[in-house]
Design a protein around this motif. Structure first.
Motif, PDB file in Angstrom:
ATOM      1  N   ASP A 267      93.057  38.986  23.827  1.00  0.00           N
ATOM      2  CA  ASP A 267      92.155  38.424  23.440  1.00  0.00           C
ATOM      3  C   ASP A 267      91.010  38.210  22.731  1.00  0.00           C
ATOM      4  O   ASP A 267      90.460  37.608  22.506  1.00  0.00           O
ATOM      5  CB  ASP A 267      92.005  37.140  24.415  1.00  0.00           C
ATOM      6  N   ARG A 268      90.575  39.856  22.854  1.00  0.00           N
ATOM      7  CA  ARG A 268      89.474  39.606  21.879  1.00  0.00           C
ATOM      8  C   ARG A 268      89.965  40.721  20.728  1.00  0.00           C
ATOM      9  O   ARG A 268      91.117  40.866  20.066  1.00  0.00           O
ATOM     10  CB  ARG A 268      89.419  41.577  22.649  1.00  0.00           C
ATOM     11  N   LEU A 269      89.038  40.407  19.390  1.00  0.00           N
ATOM     12  CA  LEU A 269      89.217  40.498  18.153  1.00  0.00           C
ATOM     13  C   LEU A 269      89.377  42.069  18.092  1.00  0.00           C
ATOM     14  O   LEU A 269      88.502  43.210  18.805  1.00  0.00           O
ATOM     15  CB  LEU A 269      87.872  39.710  17.657  1.00  0.00           C
ATOM     16  N   GLY A 270      89.867  42.318  16.999  1.00  0.00           N
ATOM     17  CA  GLY A 270      90.179  44.236  17.496  1.00  0.00           C
ATOM     18  C   GLY A 270      89.198  44.262  16.090  1.00  0.00           C
ATOM     19  O   GLY A 270      88.188  43.753  15.541  1.00  0.00           O
ATOM     20  N   ASP A 271      88.464  45.566  16.285  1.00  0.00           N
ATOM     21  CA  ASP A 271      87.903  46.299  15.590  1.00  0.00           C
ATOM     22  C   ASP A 271      87.787  47.068  14.582  1.00  0.00           C
ATOM     23  O   ASP A 271      86.703  46.302  13.124  1.00  0.00           O
ATOM     24  CB  ASP A 271      87.574  48.405  16.030  1.00  0.00           C
ATOM     25  N   HIS A 272      89.103  46.561  13.172  1.00  0.00           N
ATOM     26  CA  HIS A 272      89.713  46.391  11.604  1.00  0.00           C
ATOM     27  C   HIS A 272      90.188  45.906  11.583  1.00  0.00           C
ATOM     28  O   HIS A 272      90.112  45.367  10.757  1.00  0.00           O
ATOM     29  CB  HIS A 272      90.388  47.992  11.968  1.00  0.00           C
ATOM     30  N   VAL A 273      91.385  45.310  12.480  1.00  0.00           N
ATOM     31  CA  VAL A 273      92.328  43.874  12.245  1.00  0.00           C
ATOM     32  C   VAL A 273      91.240  43.188  13.120  1.00  0.00           C
ATOM     33  O   VAL A 273      91.848  43.093  14.274  1.00  0.00           O
ATOM     34  CB  VAL A 273      93.248  44.002  12.296  1.00  0.00           C
ATOM     35  N   ARG A 274      90.575  41.484  12.121  1.00  0.00           N
ATOM     36  CA  ARG A 274      89.839  40.644  13.570  1.00  0.00           C
ATOM     37  C   ARG A 274      91.069  40.046  13.581  1.00  0.00           C
ATOM     38  O   ARG A 274      90.140  38.713  13.251  1.00  0.00           O
ATOM     39  CB  ARG A 274      88.583  40.409  12.173  1.00  0.00           C
ATOM     40  N   LYS A 275      91.634  40.520  14.009  1.00  0.00           N
ATOM     41  CA  LYS A 275      92.262  38.943  14.803  1.00  0.00           C
ATOM     42  C   LYS A 275      92.334  39.510  16.258  1.00  0.00           C
ATOM     43  O   LYS A 275      92.476  41.037  17.257  1.00  0.00           O
ATOM     44  CB  LYS A 275      93.426  39.009  14.392  1.00  0.00           C
ATOM     45  N   LYS A 276      92.553  38.612  17.745  1.00  0.00           N
ATOM     46  CA  LYS A 276      93.327  38.706  18.997  1.00  0.00           C
ATOM     47  C   LYS A 276      94.650  39.387  18.722  1.00  0.00           C
ATOM     48  O   LYS A 276      95.056  39.089  18.109  1.00  0.00           O
ATOM     49  CB  LYS A 276      93.749  37.379  19.725  1.00  0.00           C
ATOM     50  N   MET A 277      94.288  40.679  19.369  1.00  0.00           N
ATOM     51  CA  MET A 277      96.252  41.104  19.951  1.00  0.00           C
ATOM     52  C   MET A 277      96.832  40.517  19.828  1.00  0.00           C
ATOM     53  O   MET A 277      98.197  40.735  20.056  1.00  0.00           O
ATOM     54  CB  MET A 277      95.803  41.882  21.114  1.00  0.00           C
ATOM     55  N   SER A 278      96.935  39.691  20.625  1.00  0.00           N
ATOM     56  CA  SER A 278      98.401  38.723  20.842  1.00  0.00           C
ATOM     57  C   SER A 278      98.596  38.004  19.550  1.00  0.00           C
ATOM     58  O   SER A 278      99.264  37.531  20.081  1.00  0.00           O
ATOM     59  CB  SER A 278      97.542  36.904  22.022  1.00  0.00           C
ATOM     60  N   ASP A 279      97.666  37.569  19.096  1.00  0.00           N
ATOM     61  CA  ASP A 279      97.942  36.859  17.610  1.00  0.00           C
ATOM     62  C   ASP A 279      98.131  38.101  16.465  1.00  0.00           C
ATOM     63  O   ASP A 279      98.992  37.440  15.250  1.00  0.00           O
ATOM     64  CB  ASP A 279      96.673  35.856  16.678  1.00  0.00           C
ATOM     65  N   CYS A 280      98.507  39.013  16.642  1.00  0.00           N
ATOM     66  CA  CYS A 280      98.871  40.513  15.416  1.00  0.00           C
ATOM     67  C   CYS A 280     100.269  40.220  15.719  1.00  0.00           C
ATOM     68  O   CYS A 280     101.423  40.766  16.706  1.00  0.00           O
ATOM     69  CB  CYS A 280      98.692  41.514  16.099  1.00  0.00           C
ATOM     70  N   THR A 281     100.596  41.119  14.981  1.00  0.00           N
ATOM     71  CA  THR A 281     102.116  41.239  14.113  1.00  0.00           C
ATOM     72  C   THR A 281     102.503  42.852  14.686  1.00  0.00           C
ATOM     73  O   THR A 281     101.749  43.588  14.792  1.00  0.00           O
ATOM     74  CB  THR A 281     102.680  41.076  12.535  1.00  0.00           C
ATOM     75  N   GLY A 282     103.067  43.203  14.380  1.00  0.00           N
ATOM     76  CA  GLY A 282     102.910  44.454  15.129  1.00  0.00           C
ATOM     77  C   GLY A 282     102.624  45.144  13.665  1.00  0.00           C
ATOM     78  O   GLY A 282     102.319  46.479  14.444  1.00  0.00           O
ATOM     79  N   ARG A 283     103.272  45.001  12.359  1.00  0.00           N
ATOM     80  CA  ARG A 283     101.939  45.513  11.168  1.00  0.00           C
ATOM     81  C   ARG A 283     100.611  46.364  11.889  1.00  0.00           C
ATOM     82  O   ARG A 283     100.353  46.751  11.649  1.00  0.00           O
ATOM     83  CB  ARG A 283     102.357  45.131  10.339  1.00  0.00           C
TER      84      ARG A 283
END
Length: 330
Positions: free
Chosen positions: A256-272
């Motif tokens: 549930d934290r924001l990524g350092d390079h992809v500024r989204k929660k991991m739970s909201d991220c696609t595989g890419r």
């Protein structure tokens, strides 16, 4: 152990402990968070004391030739079938019905289930024994894709959790399942499985780590806000895996934290997006197009992966043979 009833890990240690290399390795390997059960941490420390000298390299870990399902589960199933065990898949147990014996003990008399989408009842004989799984690390899990994030289950806990809640509502001897499954934000993980059609990433990691694929331990990216950890399997990881295909797997401790390079929660991220974050953490930005072109990353949302670690008191988990029952174990 009784003195640790319902206590959290962060109530037992000073802040410096959580900045130690030991805690980094231990938490990323087993999935412990600071808010988890001090009782469970103590049990794990005692159980895996022998790992301490090799914690950095994990050389003590023994690997099977293939993945655990092909190497362990399938042979066990084949052997058990030769012993007369009958496995029925596609069946969900929904309730247990009890009758009280003359001595006051409750015995399971009937099992309610759903088979092939239809409700069924299984009547038990006097000599039958029932062993039930309560709770599940994989219940209500959902898959994403390279271009879609996994969707969460917004309904009540399903599978074995629903059965456990139903039993606990009948009798407090069955414990308190809501202690473990009603705080998804504290028990969920995002894992991901990657299939590569070329050896580029595998060769890069072998060079980076100095270990052949599958021979080293987990790789944890300590600067990652998601606390990414991943592991390369030896090839082939699966029986019948095509030549020139490579498989690896990973997870994030803080989805549930924001990524350092992809500024989204991991739970909201696609595989890419998960791969972009991981490759960027490794400093491979210049090779992103080539690495992504040969990769297929499938993220998986698991709401209850660390549910067994939630702080608990005596009675929250039922006894293996619940008090007052005759032909039942859980």
């Amino acid at each position: 152990e009784a003195s640790l009833d319902a206590k959290r890990i962060d109530e037992q240690f000073e802040e410096g402990f959580f900045a130690s290399n030991f805690w980094l390795m231990w938490s990323s390997m087993f999935g412990f968070e600071t808010w988890h059960s001090a009782v469970e941490l103590r049990r794990y420390l005692l159980r895996f004391l022998k790992l301490f000298p090799a914690l950095e390299t994990m050389q003590i870990i023994q690997s099977t030739r293939y993945n655990g399902h092909d190497a362990i589960v399938r042979p066990m199933v084949r052997w058990l079938e030769t012993q007369g065990v009958r496995f029925e898949t596609g069946v969900q147990v929904t309730d247990l019905h009890f009758a009280t014996r003359d001595d006051g003990a409750k015995r399971v008399q009937r099992i309610s289930c759903v088979r092939d989408g239809r409700p069924r009842e299984i009547e038990l004989g006097e000599a039958d024994l029932v062993i039930v799984t309560l709770g599940s690390m994989t219940a209500d899990s959902s898959l994403g894709s390279m271009d879609a994030a996994p969707l969460p289950n917004n309904g009540p806990p399903g599978g074995a959790w629903a059965l456990w809640k139903r039993l606990a509502e009948k009798d407090r001897a069955f414990g308190r399942p809501w202690v473990f499954c009603d705080q998804v934000d504290r028990t969920k993980w995002i894992t991901f499985t990657v299939t590569d059609s070329d050896p580029r990433f595998t060769r890069l990691m072998e060079s980076f780590s100095g270990s052949p694929a599958g021979r080293g331990g987990l790789v944890t990216l300590k600067s990652s806000s998601w606390m990414l950890t991943f592991h390369l399997y030896p090839s082939p990881a699966f029986a019948g895996q095509p030549e020139g295909t490579f498989v690896w797997w990973g997870y994030g401790l803080y989805p549930d934290r924001l990524g350092d390079h992809v500024r989204k929660k991991m739970s909201d991220c696609t595989g890419r997006e998960i791969l972009v974050e991981l490759f960027s953490q490794l400093g491979l930005q210049a090779q992103l197009p080539e690495l992504l072109a040969g990769s297929n990353c499938i993220p998986c949302l698991l709401p209850y992966t660390t549910s067994q670690f939630m702080p608990r008191a005596r009675g929250d988990r039922p006894e293996v043979i619940p008090a007052g029952t005759a032909n039942l174990a859980v």
